[in-house]
Design a protein around this motif. Structure first.
Motif, short mmCIF file in Angstrom:
data_model
loop_
_atom_site.label_atom_id
_atom_site.label_comp_id
_atom_site.label_asym_id
_atom_site.label_seq_id
_atom_site.Cartn_x
_atom_site.Cartn_y
_atom_site.Cartn_z
N CYS A 31 0.85 -1.20 0.00
CA CYS A 31 0.00 0.00 0.00
C CYS A 31 0.88 1.25 0.00
CB CYS A 31 -0.90 0.02 1.23
SG CYS A 31 -2.06 -1.37 1.33
N VAL A 32 0.67 2.12 -0.98
CA VAL A 32 1.57 3.25 -1.19
C VAL A 32 0.84 4.58 -0.98
CG1 VAL A 32 3.31 4.23 -2.72
CG2 VAL A 32 2.72 1.81 -2.93
N HIS A 33 1.38 5.43 -0.14
CA HIS A 33 0.75 6.68 0.29
C HIS A 33 0.91 7.80 -0.73
CE1 HIS A 33 4.51 8.86 1.12
NE2 HIS A 33 4.99 7.70 1.55
N GLY A 34 0.35 8.97 -0.40
CA GLY A 34 0.33 10.11 -1.31
C GLY A 34 1.40 11.15 -1.04
N TYR A 35 1.28 12.24 -1.79
CA TYR A 35 2.26 13.34 -1.82
C TYR A 35 2.41 14.01 -0.46
CZ TYR A 35 4.25 17.87 -3.32
OH TYR A 35 5.03 18.99 -3.47
N ARG A 36 3.65 14.12 -0.01
CA ARG A 36 4.03 14.75 1.27
C ARG A 36 3.24 14.17 2.45
NH1 ARG A 36 7.58 19.12 1.19
NH2 ARG A 36 7.98 20.05 -0.85
N SER A 37 2.88 12.93 2.34
CA SER A 37 2.22 12.23 3.43
C SER A 37 3.15 11.10 3.88
CB SER A 37 0.85 11.71 2.98
OG SER A 37 0.13 11.17 4.06
N PHE A 38 2.58 10.06 4.50
CA PHE A 38 3.38 8.90 4.88
C PHE A 38 2.44 7.70 5.04
CE2 PHE A 38 2.49 11.60 8.53
CZ PHE A 38 1.91 10.74 9.44
N GLY A 39 3.04 6.53 5.12
CA GLY A 39 2.25 5.31 5.05
C GLY A 39 1.16 5.20 6.08
#
Length: 322
Positions: free
Chosen positions: A107-115
């Protein structure tokens, strides 16, 4: 006549200077972790829905999902897992509630976020279906090191390493790649590489068609500026400064080489990644493809707006094709 020509030349030079400045500013704030303009001002400009929280039923659903995700993230079958690549230390959360299961999801998170922020609750839903899960922090995000933000293009190479790591843990793994926002772009950009047969399918939620197209949309919507000539200049600058151009970082181009079953998801209320990009991405891919459109859902919020319909659709697709 000479004065008119001189004025035109001065105006042209001024426009060029402004465009170069704007292109450089945009690259600095968009592609370097150390630049905090996005956190201070840019995020609110580009994705205002994240700052319009109240006590609507969707806010309450999101709060509950966050709580459930936090609990799941800290269960005794979850642990920190590290990978060192080219001098960078990349973090992930390895979650194995079903040690004998061959079913895995990354599962891969979004921009300037984290898992954890984006994917803890999603991971819990996959665990309910018998999956083991790996949730990486992309480089320059979360606990992973690095300064240059890869926008999915550089991250596709790291994701391939994470796939190999899952295969090392479980050689008979059957792997689904799930991504949201920049994570969805990462998955789509990875789809054009030579993936092992253990990767069975893709689920991509609100991913952009290319970095160039996404930045064009942001310039228009958040900054009220035209893409040309700013992004034309930024495209050249990016190659020298971060190692890739905005145009080559293309989900569409990579999807033309994809033959894996792919479920495309998007909310029509997305102000960050225009939902029309879903159709461009779908048209590009050569694999089996289906879509899920959630009316009025903001960016990466489709599983908040219609959680049962969302996850029923995801797992029905996976069971059917993967």
């Amino acid at each position: 006549m000479k004065w008119i020509v001189l004025i035109l030349v001065i105006v042209l030079l001024l426009l060029i200077a402004i465009s170069v400045y704007a292109a450089n500013f945009f690259l600095n704030v968009a592609l370097f972790r150390e630049n905090d303009w996005y956190d201070k001002a840019g995020h609110k400009m580009m994705n205002p829905d994240n700052f319009n929280k109240g006590k609507s039923k969707y806010d309450l659903i999101e709060e509950q999902q966050i709580q459930d995700g936090d609990i799941f993230w800290n269960r005794d079958f979850a642990k920190d897992y590290w990978l060192e690549i080219n001098g960078e230390k990349l973090y992930s959360r390895l979650i194995t509630p079903h040690p004998t299961s061959k079913k895995w999801v990354i599962c891969v998170h979004g921009y300037r976020s984290f898992g954890k922020r984006d994917m803890a609750f999603v991971a819990s839903k996959f665990a309910d279906q018998g999956y083991n899960i790996l949730v990486p922090d992309l480089r320059a995000h979360g606990k992973s090191t690095g300064n240059v933000i890869g926008m999915g293009w550089l991250d596709r190479l790291d994701l391939m390493n994470w796939i190999q790591e899952v295969m090392r843990i479980e050689p008979l793994a059957e792997i689904v790649l799930f991504g949201g926002s920049m994570g969805a772009a990462t998955v789509m950009m990875t789809s054009g590489e030579a993936l092992p047969n253990t990767v069975k399918g893709l689920v991509v939620d609100c991913g952009y068609s290319s970095v160039y197209n996404e930045f064009s949309a942001m310039l228009r919507s958040a900054f009220k500026l035209p893409a040309f000539p700013i992004l034309t200049i930024a495209n050249v600058m990016a190659k020298k400064r971060v190692g890739y151009s905005l145009k080559e970082a293309s989900s569409i181009r990579q999807l033309t080489k994809n033959k894996l079953p792919t479920l495309f998801i998007h909310g029509t209320g997305d102000k960050f990644v225009p939902h029309q990009m879903l159709y461009d991405n779908m048209e590009a891919t050569n694999g089996v493809k289906e879509s899920l459109i959630i009316e009025k859902a903001p960016h990466l919020s489709s599983f908040i707006y219609e959680p049962e319909h969302y996850f029923d659709t995801v797992f029905e697709f996976i069971h059917r094709y993967c």
